[in-house]
Design a protein around this motif. Sequence first.
Motif, PDB file in Angstrom:
ATOM      1  N   ALA A   1       5.380   1.814  -0.731  1.00  0.00           N
ATOM      2  CA  ALA A   1       3.947   2.246  -1.222  1.00  0.00           C
ATOM      3  C   ALA A   1       3.585   1.188  -2.480  1.00  0.00           C
ATOM      4  CB  ALA A   1       4.076   3.630  -2.074  1.00  0.00           C
TER       5      ALA A   1
ATOM      6  N   LYS B   1       3.945  -4.962   3.252  1.00  0.00           N
ATOM      7  CA  LYS B   1       2.853  -4.203   3.710  1.00  0.00           C
ATOM      8  C   LYS B   1       2.887  -2.583   3.210  1.00  0.00           C
ATOM      9  CE  LYS B   1       0.597  -7.342   6.688  1.00  0.00           C
ATOM     10  NZ  LYS B   1      -0.256  -7.649   7.914  1.00  0.00           N
ATOM     11  N   THR B   2       2.056  -1.928   3.263  1.00  0.00           N
ATOM     12  CA  THR B   2       2.319  -0.445   2.907  1.00  0.00           C
ATOM     13  C   THR B   2       2.695   0.307   4.168  1.00  0.00           C
ATOM     14  OG1 THR B   2       0.509  -0.300   1.220  1.00  0.00           O
ATOM     15  CG2 THR B   2       1.118   1.708   2.309  1.00  0.00           C
ATOM     16  N   GLY B   3       3.898   0.863   3.812  1.00  0.00           N
ATOM     17  CA  GLY B   3       4.432   1.565   5.168  1.00  0.00           C
ATOM     18  C   GLY B   3       5.663   0.948   5.667  1.00  0.00           C
ATOM     19  N   GLN B   4       5.663  -0.460   5.458  1.00  0.00           N
ATOM     20  CA  GLN B   4       6.925  -1.193   5.998  1.00  0.00           C
ATOM     21  C   GLN B   4       8.055  -0.753   5.314  1.00  0.00           C
ATOM     22  OE1 GLN B   4       5.632  -5.346   5.550  1.00  0.00           O
ATOM     23  NE2 GLN B   4       5.601  -5.430   7.499  1.00  0.00           N
ATOM     24  N   SER B   5       9.272  -0.970   5.925  1.00  0.00           N
ATOM     25  CA  SER B   5      10.612  -0.753   5.310  1.00  0.00           C
ATOM     26  C   SER B   5      11.427  -1.987   5.051  1.00  0.00           C
ATOM     27  CB  SER B   5      11.249   0.139   6.287  1.00  0.00           C
ATOM     28  OG  SER B   5      11.584  -0.600   7.362  1.00  0.00           O
TER      29      SER B   5
ATOM     30  N   GLU C   1      12.068   3.168   2.710  1.00  0.00           N
ATOM     31  CA  GLU C   1      11.849   3.755   4.191  1.00  0.00           C
ATOM     32  C   GLU C   1      10.552   3.475   4.336  1.00  0.00           C
ATOM     33  OE1 GLU C   1      13.771   4.443   6.290  1.00  0.00           O
ATOM     34  OE2 GLU C   1      15.859   4.921   5.402  1.00  0.00           O
ATOM     35  N   SER C   2       9.395   3.809   3.486  1.00  0.00           N
ATOM     36  CA  SER C   2       7.943   3.567   3.729  1.00  0.00           C
ATOM     37  C   SER C   2       7.383   3.025   2.471  1.00  0.00           C
ATOM     38  CB  SER C   2       7.346   4.805   4.162  1.00  0.00           C
ATOM     39  OG  SER C   2       6.136   4.728   4.535  1.00  0.00           O
TER      40      SER C   2
END
Lengths: 114, 113
Positions: A82, A14-18, A79-80
């Motif tokens: 997109a 998901k967006t924002g996961q690392s 890291e995050s």
Amino acid sequence: NAGVTQTPKFQVLKTGQSMTLQCAQDMNHNSMYWYRQDPGMGLRLIYYSASEGTTDKGEVPNGYNVSRLNKREFSLRLESAAPSQTSVYFCASSEAGVTRTEAFFGQGTRLTVV
Amino acid sequence: AQSVTQLGSHVSVSEGALVLLRCNYSSSVPPYLFWYVQYPNQGLQLLLKYTSAATLVKGINGFEAEFKKSETSFHLTKPSAHMSDAAEYFCAVTPTGFQKLVFGTGTRLLVSP
């Protein structure tokens, strides 16, 4: 012969996961590389490590970090995540630089960011 | 920056026909040039490489490529296509002074019976 092994083979984030993509080679190669493959764009270099203890940016390093853990292993971290990082990621290794020796590629990690 | 251009994102041939995949490079000095092949759902495999030793380079699976400085080209050929040649082919160059590969956008070869 294992060659270059990448894990995982598939991943949905998901967006924002690392997450960290793992790569290991058993050929005692000095140089390792991370590429991403997108339709119509060929393969683009993200980061590379010419030898153990060194890393350098490639063409598209933004949003990624790498670690050359030892001679065998070279990991790629998002890291995050997109949606623009949805791609197929390939790790490669070569004995002493790609001009003198062949680059061997892993089977790829297919990453989808939603 | 040094780069390679592959003409045609798709090439279709019949089994037994000549295969010609085109690659042109941009460089003021002869670079190191490579052809890689990618079979479905696999990584890339080196077909052949040019390192200035000889202008005609022979690779695996019957492929060869000729370096032509006057045309800045490094086209890949095979006299007779086989069904197993269906794959995506990438031309690549090593920029002068760097130990990394810069890839073209790829050409998908389709082989029909």
